[in-house]
Scaffold this motif. Structure first.
Motif, mmCIF file in Angstrom:
data_model
loop_
_atom_site.group_PDB
_atom_site.id
_atom_site.type_symbol
_atom_site.label_atom_id
_atom_site.label_comp_id
_atom_site.label_asym_id
_atom_site.label_seq_id
_atom_site.Cartn_x
_atom_site.Cartn_y
_atom_site.Cartn_z
ATOM 1 N N LYS A 1 0.842 -1.250 -0.108
ATOM 2 C CA LYS A 1 -0.009 0.073 -0.036
ATOM 3 C C LYS A 1 1.043 1.205 0.024
ATOM 4 O O LYS A 1 0.557 2.139 -0.656
ATOM 5 C CB LYS A 1 -0.749 0.047 1.107
ATOM 6 N N ASN A 2 2.077 1.316 0.699
ATOM 7 C CA ASN A 2 2.963 2.412 1.036
ATOM 8 C C ASN A 2 3.545 2.462 -0.440
ATOM 9 O O ASN A 2 3.907 3.562 -0.964
ATOM 10 C CB ASN A 2 3.813 2.371 1.982
ATOM 11 N N LYS B 1 1.190 3.991 -2.981
ATOM 12 C CA LYS B 1 1.046 5.462 -2.913
ATOM 13 C C LYS B 1 2.059 6.172 -3.076
ATOM 14 O O LYS B 1 2.009 7.185 -4.050
ATOM 15 C CB LYS B 1 0.746 5.691 -1.329
ATOM 16 N N THR C 1 2.191 6.360 -6.956
ATOM 17 C CA THR C 1 1.085 6.979 -7.478
ATOM 18 C C THR C 1 1.357 8.390 -7.523
ATOM 19 O O THR C 1 0.962 9.282 -8.361
ATOM 20 C CB THR C 1 -0.281 6.508 -6.675
ATOM 21 N N VAL C 2 1.625 9.128 -6.355
ATOM 22 C CA VAL C 2 1.877 10.485 -6.049
ATOM 23 C C VAL C 2 2.793 10.878 -7.056
ATOM 24 O O VAL C 2 2.835 11.838 -7.802
ATOM 25 C CB VAL C 2 2.203 10.721 -4.479
ATOM 26 N N ARG D 1 1.754 10.945 -10.359
ATOM 27 C CA ARG D 1 0.781 12.085 -10.859
ATOM 28 C C ARG D 1 1.519 13.507 -10.992
ATOM 29 O O ARG D 1 0.921 14.342 -11.631
ATOM 30 C CB ARG D 1 -0.532 12.143 -9.742
ATOM 31 N N ASN D 2 2.662 13.694 -10.290
ATOM 32 C CA ASN D 2 3.116 15.099 -10.449
ATOM 33 C C ASN D 2 4.591 15.088 -10.873
ATOM 34 O O ASN D 2 4.886 16.019 -11.582
ATOM 35 C CB ASN D 2 3.168 15.706 -8.722
ATOM 36 N N TYR E 1 -3.069 13.204 1.458
ATOM 37 C CA TYR E 1 -2.200 13.592 0.257
ATOM 38 C C TYR E 1 -2.813 14.146 -1.006
ATOM 39 O O TYR E 1 -3.973 13.786 -1.191
ATOM 40 C CB TYR E 1 -1.573 12.114 -0.346
ATOM 41 N N ASP F 1 -2.128 14.488 -3.723
ATOM 42 C CA ASP F 1 -2.171 13.924 -5.302
ATOM 43 C C ASP F 1 -2.860 12.701 -5.117
ATOM 44 O O ASP F 1 -2.461 11.809 -6.185
ATOM 45 C CB ASP F 1 -0.650 13.640 -5.729
ATOM 46 N N LEU F 2 -3.550 12.229 -3.981
ATOM 47 C CA LEU F 2 -4.399 11.161 -4.108
ATOM 48 C C LEU F 2 -5.754 11.527 -4.017
ATOM 49 O O LEU F 2 -5.905 12.702 -3.471
ATOM 50 C CB LEU F 2 -4.222 10.185 -2.781
ATOM 51 N N PHE G 1 -5.916 4.383 2.028
ATOM 52 C CA PHE G 1 -4.692 4.369 2.778
ATOM 53 C C PHE G 1 -4.509 4.238 4.219
ATOM 54 O O PHE G 1 -3.619 3.809 4.973
ATOM 55 C CB PHE G 1 -3.748 5.468 2.164
ATOM 56 N N LEU H 1 -8.904 14.462 -7.017
ATOM 57 C CA LEU H 1 -7.716 14.703 -6.010
ATOM 58 C C LEU H 1 -8.009 15.800 -4.705
ATOM 59 O O LEU H 1 -8.608 16.613 -5.163
ATOM 60 C CB LEU H 1 -6.563 15.200 -6.939
ATOM 61 N N ARG I 1 -6.219 17.723 -3.655
ATOM 62 C CA ARG I 1 -5.781 19.001 -4.016
ATOM 63 C C ARG I 1 -6.801 19.987 -4.574
ATOM 64 O O ARG I 1 -6.918 21.324 -4.509
ATOM 65 C CB ARG I 1 -4.453 19.200 -4.900
#
Lengths: 232, 204
Positions: free
Chosen positions: A20-21, A24, A27-28, A31-32, B91, B93-94, B102, B129, B131
């Motif tokens: 899961k970590n 995460k 994914t983060v 996305r950026n 987060y 961006d989630l 999570f 998201l 944000r």
């Protein structure tokens, strides 16, 4: 009196929580694309700048090797530090501390950093082949050294990223702190890579074993220190 | 989850930043079925005390024991606390749902997360998201995250901040539903929120 407080569950990371970590973090980043795009841009610009400076001459294998690892190391530094710095900057560090054990956090960041280094190498090595006429003569050794190099650099600097982030520092401080720590590994990486460029030869098991041992030692120290760094 | 064996006990707790003492020698206990409002002016140390009681910050002196699940040596894991505060950000961006998943532990986490999104009126925004969430939506999400594991102890720092009237009604309903069995500790300046708790501790 010693203050006591609730802790994350004792013991190492559980696989589900670890997955899961890692998901995460990836994914983060996906996305950026902050860490990856800056690192790849640095690798490309530095390689092309070196090529222009050399004006078409082919440098010696040891110079090519040194340039390759310097580009990989400095391209990676910003992204490697960012794994933890981003948590502090965005205010998500406490969220993460609440919902993941320290060892899970460290393992996930380590996996992320290995993936980031692998991506940088995947881009930097072909760029070196094109712009600096890198010619690999001992392919097995070269691939093994490149792979262990990712592991080695990630193991050496991941926990430093956490220290810098917790101290409120930024990427520049991270590079200064990380450089002395990775010098032994960089020294061996440059030498072993140079040998794989110079001539075909047997698999360089000595260098690979040294780098694996270095990685293991750094990972061990990181796991011992991380809970104190992360929770204090 | 049975919660009757959970308790928080703070003994002679102090917090200092440099030479400035926020509070000193504070002793209190909070048992299941009790709710404590920490009130006081800005800068009096409400959030600091809340974080100390939740085990997220060490006191300068003194001791805090958090017992849960029959474990009385403070080796309790953080899935047993729900914490909501301005320093705990999801987060950006989630998506809202990804953040909730999570934080969720144990079985049927997807169902629990979906139910909370529905209850907090975030279902239309579950795949957005965070944000792009408004402050009020983010506050609702933070509350949902604090509740997703149905913890025996709930720590809330200014929980009503940024919430509209419907959000505040939801907050009151959630606290009401848990007051009888859970430990609830809340740091607030809002008299209506403080009135939801059975006891008060004033700082400053």
């Amino acid at each position: 009196m010693t203050p006591t407080r609730p802790r994350s569950a004792p013991g190492g990371p559980r696989l589900g929580e670890l997955a899961k970590n890692i998901r995460k973090d990836l994914t983060v980043e996906f996305r950026n694309r902050y860490a990856l795009s800056v690192a790849l841009a640095f690798a490309a610009v530095a390689t092309i700048a070196a090529s222009i400076a050399l004006a078409g001459t082919v440098p010696a294998p040891r110079v090519q090797s040194a340039l390759l690892w310097i580009v990989v190391f400095f391209a990676a530094m910003n992204g490697l530090a960012h794994a933890f710095v981003r948590e502090e900057e965005q205010g998500t560090a406490l969220f993460l501390r609440l919902h993941a054990t320290p060892h899970t956090v460290l393992t996930a960041k380590l996996v992320f950093n290995i993936a980031l280094l692998a991506a940088i190498e995947t881009v930097a090595i072909p760029l070196f082949v094109v712009f600096l006429q890198l010619e690999v003569r001992a392919l097995h050794s070269f691939v093994a050294i490149a792979a262990v190099g990712c592991l080695c650099l990630a193991c050496a600097v991941t926990v430093l990223g956490a220290m810098v982030a917790r101290a409120g520092g930024r990427g520049a401080l991270f590079t200064v702190i990380a450089f002395p720590v990775v010098i032994p590994a960089l020294w061996v990486l440059i030498g072993a890579t140079a040998r794989s460029l110079e001539r075909p030869g047997p698999f360089d098991s000595g260098s690979v074993l040294f780098l694996l041992a270095f990685s293991g030692a750094m990972a061990g120290v990181s796991y011992l220190l991380f809970e104190h760094i992360w929770e204090e | 989850m049975r919660n009757t064996d959970s308790a928080i006990a703070a003994h002679d707790v102090s917090a200092r930043f440099g030479r400035v003492a926020l509070f000193e020698g504070l002793t209190l206990t909070v048992a299941p079925g009790e709710s404590l409002a920490i009130v006081g002016p800005n800068g009096s140390g409400k959030s600091t005390l809340l974080e100390i009681l939740a085990g997220l910050r060490r006191p300068t002196a003194g001791r805090v024991l958090f017992t849960a699940g029959g474990d009385d040596d403070a080796r309790t894991d953080r899935s047993r606390i729900g914490f909501m505060g301005p320093r705990v950000e999801p987060y950006p961006d989630l998506t809202g749902m990804e953040n909730l998943l999570f934080a969720a532990r144990g079985g049927s986490s997807r169902e629990r997360a979906a139910a909370l999104m529905e209850r907090f009126a975030l279902r239309p925004h579950r795949d957005k998201l965070t944000r792009h969430y408004s402050s009020g939506m983010r506050q609702r999400l933070k509350l949902a995250i604090a509740l997703v594991n149905d913890p025996p102890a709930l720590f809330l720092d200014e929980p009503g901040a940024m919430l509209d009237e419907a959000g505040r009604a939801l907050l009151r309903a959630e606290i009401d539903a848990r007051r009888a069995e859970r430990i609830i500790v809340m740091a607030t300046n809002d008299a209506d929120e403080a009135a939801l708790c059975s006891r008060r501790t004033a700082l400053g």
